[in-house]
Enzyme design. Structure first.
Site, PDB file in Angstrom:
ATOM      1  N   CYS B 256       0.818  -1.212   0.000  1.00 50.41           N
ATOM      2  CA  CYS B 256       0.000   0.000   0.000  1.00 50.41           C
ATOM      3  C   CYS B 256       0.851   1.260   0.000  1.00 50.41           C
ATOM      4  O   CYS B 256       0.348   2.362  -0.155  1.00 50.41           O
ATOM      5  CB  CYS B 256      -0.947  -0.003   1.187  1.00 50.41           C
ATOM      6  SG  CYS B 256      -0.091  -0.263   2.745  1.00 50.41           S
ATOM      7  N   GLY B 426      -2.575   7.305  11.130  1.00 55.79           N
ATOM      8  CA  GLY B 426      -2.758   8.419  12.060  1.00 55.79           C
ATOM      9  C   GLY B 426      -4.158   8.998  12.073  1.00 55.79           C
ATOM     10  O   GLY B 426      -5.092   8.462  11.484  1.00 55.79           O
ATOM     11  N   GLY B 429      -5.790   9.741   8.813  1.00 55.82           N
ATOM     12  CA  GLY B 429      -6.179   8.562   8.060  1.00 55.82           C
ATOM     13  C   GLY B 429      -7.067   7.618   8.847  1.00 55.82           C
ATOM     14  O   GLY B 429      -7.133   6.426   8.545  1.00 55.82           O
ATOM     15  N   GLY B 430      -7.730   8.134   9.875  1.00 52.54           N
ATOM     16  CA  GLY B 430      -8.703   7.325  10.612  1.00 52.54           C
ATOM     17  C   GLY B 430      -8.083   6.223  11.432  1.00 52.54           C
ATOM     18  O   GLY B 430      -8.695   5.173  11.653  1.00 52.54           O
TER      19      GLY B 430
END
Lengths: 426, 511
Positions: B256, B426, B429-430
């Site tokens: 990713c 973080g 980024g949920g």
């Protein structure tokens, strides 16, 4: 107000009053006097809830009936589904559920041939004793001093005379008892070659789980073989993985001619029991299969729940859990003895079957009460009140085991105090 | 009469959930035993598991590609090796087991493992993530329950069994490594909610990550990536091109952290394209770009059939030829979310845009990440510190791989970030973590903190092992007093008080 739909009570006192008036005055008062004012209301997992709402951890399990805990969801669901299709069935006819359970039981019972069903442990014992008499054409039955096999006609006669004499049900001419772990006495009793069966709990529960000496049970079996006597293992409290194997006789390396199972066999949801017999003892099923008849014995609903119980017990995770709980309490009780050795004098253990010895003639009665006050329910042994029956369930979690041990530790000063008070009063 | 339909006459309960719960119970027992083990014993288990994983790195790489159809065997071998022996070598010097004494601050820290770690395994990097999460859990004395993506359950189950056997042989308790062999969404969601789970570590799609956070149990999840890569006019263009192509083609972009879109200064853009071509990239024509866009992005989202596939195969599927190409480069003029090619692409297709300088690069990076990729990864190829810092300060990524490929740079294998198969995205980024997942995330510390005052001296804790402390002597017994009447009364009073307090406590417990 406790409203159960079909019946209701104003209060717990109201219930106790009704129980004394209509049900069993002595039993009801007995517990009140002992300081154990338990009336089980809600129940779930390994927890019981008194009518007052107080939570208790169940280490009594009613003799292993609640081996999986109370109302195990998978068993409840099984029974509910079964009720959409089955009822008790008709004992006259071959049945899909009874045949399936019989096949399963025989399949996990090496050396045995048929499963004969009853509704409760006593009925299964009755079947076992009758089968032994059939096979040997002898009448006499040998059992262990302080053994316990139920309260029906033949079964009660094998046990302590507290339960038989009051009903004039003792039959000394046909029923004899010998001390546990005494092979010489056993041989004397068998050597007349007139004993149909030796019936013996693999670990005598009501006597406080004294452990069989090394080789004792196989030696009993050898004596039975030598003198033509049938060996009946009463597995009501030691079967169903409680000793670490499916049947207690397997963990002691003894091959019975008949064994009896009940209680936990159907998870405390629908009564069923079984006597599993070898070819010779079961031959009456070839000659006159209606010789023993029971309308409720082997009810199909019970068979279905029992099949589920046996399937669950054989899961690797359950086998592993029994080993983990066994080890936890072996270590934990050793530590408790180190801390409380002045009153806590010994541990008897095989798997999750434990008897805890206390240094007072009624020590376990006091400990039972102290534990009760600390949120744990474990019962003393009726026939040896020094010994507490301590029966963890096979699915207990590590967290609950730790909680049990912490509560046990915390209860010991109170137990000590109760024992001192009893000594002083004596 | 046989039943007409093909279903049983009587319904039976679905045992999967109960079996799953029993598995969690077994993990709890394992966790309680692991927590009692010392560092040497733990290291033996960790080493054995890493070696067992390393030995099967290739076999499982092949099996993973066979089962999932994603990625490149050679690259998966590298990841499996890096996430077994490599990982253990990296953390060998660290101790997550023994107490730490800080005499300066008068604090003793006792490591406290999470307990049961529920580890979700993605279909994209299945075996490497099984290795990675298992080893992190064991290093920190946790039991792990692996929950593979259904698309990779075969290879994950096999890998878990190999690791579990090695762990057991090295002295790990029963149930330390377990796997859910038949995962379904309802089962996984129910197990994640179970109180026997102490920590969920979720790597996978946004749905599974959100489910982990919804469970009510402590969770560490990660969001999707979508990495912008800045190449400025100070960059070594040839090196940058090589690194980008190698990274974008690594395991066919299945990590990713892979590059999504190159933002090249206009002054070097043509040179960069030429260098990428020389490094094995196929530079698509506008018509080819259109075909790639149509192939990858369908009305219902990304074409998952193309995840982790070869560049040549993608070109073929799109309707043109790019034989031997390592990656496909598609040039775009609009760097906004509505340009689908600047979204995350877990396949070797790289968007390429020209920017006229730093400000436009930053605006473009922020724009493309507005839809997805926040908190994840970005790359910078530059020698100018001010550019690097300005980009890092303005772009909402939490890790910037500098002069390194993103795939292995941001995941810590080619930088000094924590080598990780799980990238914390973080708050933006949920996620509850912003770092690359490392063993440190699996353990808390109980802190024994002394009074600051100089008059209170710090104890000497050296040589004391909390797992093997001298037993306290048996407590004084509460016995019926034989002393004077007054003493006896006081004793009785104390007992009575104790009893009353106990009763009150019980009443509170019952309430």
């Amino acid at each position: 107000m406790y409203d159960y739909g079909l019946f209701r009570y104003e209060s717990k006192a109201d219930l106790l009053d009704t129980a004394i008036r209509y049900w069993n005055p002595d039993k009801t008062k007995f517990w009140q006097k002992l300081g154990v004012d338990l009336v089980i209301d809600r129940r779930e997992g390994y927890f019981l809830y008194d009518m007052s709402g107080r939570r208790l951890i169940d280490l009594h399990l009613n003799g292993g009936t609640y081996n999986f805990g109370h109302r195990h969801p998978e068993l409840v669901e099984t029974l509910k589904y079964a009720l959409d299709y089955f009822d008790m069935g008709n004992h006259w006819f071959p049945s899909v559920a009874r045949s399936a359970l019989a096949e399963e039981l025989v399949g996990i019972s090496p050396g045995l041939k048929y499963a004969v069903f009853g509704a409760g442990g006593a009925e299964a014992v009755e079947i076992a004793l009758k089968s032994a008499r059939f096979a040997t054409k002898r009448r006499r039955i040998l059992s262990i001093y302080k053994g316990y096999h139920g309260h029906s006609g033949l079964s009660v006669a094998t046990g302590d005379d507290r339960f038989s004499k009051i009903f004039l049900a003792d039959r000394p001419e046909e029923f004899e008892q010998v001390p546990f772990n005494d092979l010489a006495a056993m041989e004397r009793a068998l050597s007349g070659r007139d004993v149909a069966a030796l019936i013996i709990e693999t670990i005598p529960a009501t006597y406080g789980f004294p452990m069989p000496d090394d080789g004792y049970l196989p030696a009993c079996k050898a004596l039975c073989q030598k003198y033509g006597t049938i060996y009946i293992a009463d597995e009501v409290q030691t079967g169903l993985m409680r000793t670490g194997e499916m049947w207690g006789w397997q963990s002691y390396g003894v091959q019975p001619d008949i064994y009896v199972t009940a209680k936990g066999l159907s998870g405390g949801l629908y009564p069923i029991s079984a006597a599993v017999v070898d070819e010779r003892c079961g031959d009456w099923l070839n000659i006159d299969g209606a010789a023993h008849i029971t309308t409720t014995g082997g009810a199909e609903l019970g068979c279905i729940v029992a099949l589920k119980v046996l399937e669950m017990l054989q899961r690797p995770a359950v086998v592993a859990n029994v080993a983990a709980v066994t080890e936890f309490f072996a270590n934990g009780m050793a530590e408790m003895m180190r801390r409380h050795g002045d009153i806590f004098s010994g541990v008897r253990q095989k798997g999750v079957v434990l008897g805890l010895e206390f240094d007072h003639p009624e020590g376990a009665v006091h400990v039972s009460r102290a534990l009760y006050e600390h949120g744990v329910w474990a019962i003393f042994s009726s026939l040896d009140k020094r010994v507490l029956q301590f029966k963890p369930g096979v699915l207990l979690s590590v967290d609950l085991c730790e909680e049990i041990l912490d509560r046990f530790d915390a209860a010991m000063p109170r137990a000590r105090e109760l024992m001192h008070a009893a000594r002083k009063a004596a | 009469m046989p039943h007409a339909a093909n279903e049983p006459l009587m319904k039976v309960p679905d045992a999967a959930l109960e079996r799953g719960r029993m598995l969690l119970g077994r993990a709890r027992w394992a966790a309680s035993r692991l927590a009692q083990m010392d560092r040497a014993a733990i290291q033996r288990i960790v080493d054995a598991v890493a070696e067992a994983g390393h030995a099967k790195a290739r076999a499982f790489a092949e099996a993973a590609v066979r089962e999932t159809g994603y990625g490149v065997v050679e690259h998966k071998v590298m990841k499996n090796e890096a996430c077994s022996r490599g990982l253990v070598a990296l953390y060998r010097g660290e101790d997550f087991v023994s107490p730490r004494i800080d005499a300066e601050r008068k604090i003793v820290e006792l490591p406290r493992p999470a307990g049961v770690v529920f580890a979700l395994i993605p279909v994209t990097n299945p075996v490497a993530t099984v290795y990675f999460k298992t080893l992190l859990a064991l290093m920190t004395r946790n039991a792990v329950v692996l929950s593979p993506h259904p698309g990779a359950k075969g290879v994950c189950t096999e890998a878990a069994h190999v690791l579990a056997a090695a762990a057991k042989a090295a002295g790990a308790p029963d149930g330390a490594i377990q796997v859910i062999e038949e995962p379904t969404i309802p089962l996984i969601e129910a197990l994640m909610r179970d109180e026997r789970v102490d920590l969920i570590v979720a790597t996978g799609g946004p749905a599974v990550v959100k489910a982990a956070y919804r469970s009510g149990n402590p969770a560490m999840g990660v969001g999707p990536g979508n990495a912008p890569v800045l190449v400025d006019d100070t960059a070594d263009v040839t090196e940058a091109a090589k690194r980008i192509v190698a990274s974008k083609s690594f395991d066919n972009s299945i990590l990713c952290t892979n590059e999504s879109t190159v933002l090249a200064y206009a002054s070097i853009a043509d040179r960069l394209l030429a260098a990428m071509k020389a490094a094995g990239a196929h530079i698509c024509t506008p018509a080819e770009t259109e075909k790639v866009r149509a192939l990858l992005f369908r009305d219902d989202g990304f074409n998952t059939a193309m995840i982790g596939k070869d560049a040549a195969l993608i070109a073929k599927e799109a309707g043109f030829s790019a034989n031997g190409a390592k990656i496909l480069v598609t040039q775009v003029t609009l760097v906004q979310p509505e340009e689908k090619l600047v979204r995350e692409k877990l396949c070797p297709v790289l968007a390429f845009a020209r920017v006229d300088g730093l400000d436009q690069a930053i605006a473009s990076a922020r724009s493309m990440m507005r839809r997805s990729g926040k908190g994840h990864t970005a790359g910078v190829h530059s020698k100018r510190e001010a550019t690097i810092l300005a980009f890092a300060a303005a772009v909402p990524a939490l890790r910037f791989a500098v002069n390194a490929g993103c795939s292995l740079g941001a995941s810590g294998f080619e930088t000094h970030l924590g080598p990780s198969m799980t990238i914390g995205t973080g708050f933006a980024g949920g996620s509850s973590i912003g770092d690359n997942l490392t063993p440190h995330h699996f353990v808390h510390f109980a802190r024994v903190a002394y009074n600051k005052a100089a008059s209170e001296t710090f104890g000497d804790f050296r040589g004391l092992d909390p797992l093997d402390l001298p037993k306290p002597s048996a407590p004084p017994r509460l016995v019926a007093s034989t002393g004077a009447a007054g003493e006896a009364d006081a004793d009785a009073l104390r007992r009575e008080l104790r009893r009353i307090i106990l009763e009150e406590l019980n009443a509170v417990l019952a309430a």
